[in-house]
Design an enzyme around this catalytic site. Structure first.
Site, short mmCIF file in Angstrom:
data_model
loop_
_atom_site.label_atom_id
_atom_site.label_comp_id
_atom_site.label_asym_id
_atom_site.label_seq_id
_atom_site.Cartn_x
_atom_site.Cartn_y
_atom_site.Cartn_z
N ASP A 51 0.85 -1.21 0.00
CA ASP A 51 0.00 0.00 0.00
C ASP A 51 0.88 1.25 0.00
OD1 ASP A 51 0.86 -0.17 2.61
OD2 ASP A 51 -1.11 0.15 3.52
N SER A 52 2.21 1.06 0.05
CA SER A 52 3.14 2.17 -0.21
C SER A 52 2.87 2.77 -1.58
CB SER A 52 4.59 1.69 -0.11
OG SER A 52 4.79 0.53 -0.90
N ASP A 90 -1.12 -6.11 -0.37
CA ASP A 90 -1.37 -5.47 0.93
C ASP A 90 -2.85 -5.13 1.06
OD1 ASP A 90 0.22 -4.82 3.06
OD2 ASP A 90 1.13 -3.06 2.12
N LYS A 120 -1.35 -9.39 2.62
CA LYS A 120 -0.60 -8.98 3.82
C LYS A 120 -1.49 -8.09 4.67
CE LYS A 120 3.00 -5.90 3.79
NZ LYS A 120 2.51 -4.79 4.64
N GLU A 122 -1.38 -5.72 8.32
CA GLU A 122 -0.60 -5.18 9.43
C GLU A 122 -1.18 -5.76 10.72
OE1 GLU A 122 0.06 -0.96 9.27
OE2 GLU A 122 0.80 -1.06 7.22
N GLU A 189 9.11 -4.41 10.30
CA GLU A 189 9.54 -3.11 9.76
C GLU A 189 10.04 -2.20 10.88
OE1 GLU A 189 6.82 -1.07 7.12
OE2 GLU A 189 8.10 0.73 7.10
#
Ligand code: KIV
Length: 278
Positions: A51-52, A90, A120, A122, A189
């Site tokens: 999602d970057s 993500d 993915k 978080e 991270e």
């Protein structure tokens, strides 16, 4: 039926990544479009449609504004461009934190519409239960602990984690809960030295580090960062190219040629056919 042989390439899948715990380091990069995915595919075990994308492609200030539709569109492009690497999408902010059923509905949609091999999430304090629910229903999940970019609004900034004992214990317990819930790998991270090594020893799933030391089972970077596309990169990024200068040089040369009418030349121009003489 066509007589031509079709090249069948088996994609790397969650069990292959899972089996690399403690073995050959896992090479991962982010990808957002088909041509870049094609360039990365031969060299990477896993391509993350991070999602970057919101920040490095769409110019957003953080990842909070990224939508499910954006992730699906970029995921489809990366799947088209790659053949061999595992593709993981993500899940964006707001698409899975509302509960297990919401998460399942959105993750299943992503898997169906992109054809990717996993998602993915978080892994905040409440997400382990959701990961178990998804994995039990056939969705391979990669977790993400430590600095969680989607928590930027509650954290106040992108800050490395694990600098205090309390924080180290919290990140460790989130990593353990994520692994125990059935994630096939866990991204760590932005954590202080030593913590990634402790987590890597403590859990039986591969750890993929970003700003988390060489102690992890694999590494990931945001591709435009490592290619030097921006004038600033975080401390943990190594720049393997200087595309910013290279693109600036190429565009300036093109602009000069257009202004001086050096471009296009004859070889770059179409001509009408010469009439055939009788
Ligand atoms: O969105 C992303 O690119 C990521 C990586 C930083 C792991 O989550």
């Amino acid at each position: 039926m066509s007589s031509q042989k079709q090249e069948i390439v088996r994609r790397i899948a969650a069990p292959d990544i899972r089996a690399r715990k403690g073995g050959e380091p896992i090479v991962c990069l982010t990808a957002y479009d088909a041509p870049t995915a094609a360039l990365l595919d031969d060299h990477c075990d896993l391509l993350l449609v991070g999602d970057s994308v919101g920040m490095v492609v769409h110019g957003m200030p953080n990842t909070v504004g990224v939508t499910l539709e954006m992730m699906i569109l970029h995921g489809q492009a990366v799947m088209r461009g790659s053949k061999r690497a595992m593709v993981v999408i993500d899940m964006p902010f707001g698409s899975y934190e509302g509960g297990k059923e919401q998460a399942y509905e959105n993750c299943a949609r992503v898997m169906k519409e992109t054809g990717a091999q996993g998602v993915k999430l978080e892994s905040g304090p409440t997400v382990a239960e959701t990961i178990a629910y998804l994995v039990q229903r056939g969705i391979p999940v990669m977790g993400h602990v430590g600095l969680r970019p989607q928590a930027v609004l509650t954290d106040g900034a992108f800050k490395a984690k694990g600098r205090t004992d309390e924080e180290r214990l919290r990140v460790m317990s989130e990593a353990e809960a994520t692994a125990d819930a059935g994630a096939f790998a866990v991204v760590i991270e932005g954590v202080a030295e030593g913590l990634a090594a402790d987590i890597t020893r403590a859990i039986d799933k591969p750890t993929i580090g970003i700003g988390a030391s060489a102690a992890c089972d694999g590494q990931i970077l945001v591709t435009p960062d490592m290619l030097g596309l921006f004038d600033w990169t975080p401390k943990f990024v190594r720049r393997y190219a200087d595309l910013r200068s290279e693109i600036g040089r190429a565009v300036a040369a093109y602009a000069d040629d257009v202004k001086a009418r050096r471009f296009p030349a004859e070889v770059e121009t179409y001509f009408s056919k010469k009439p055939v003489s009788p």
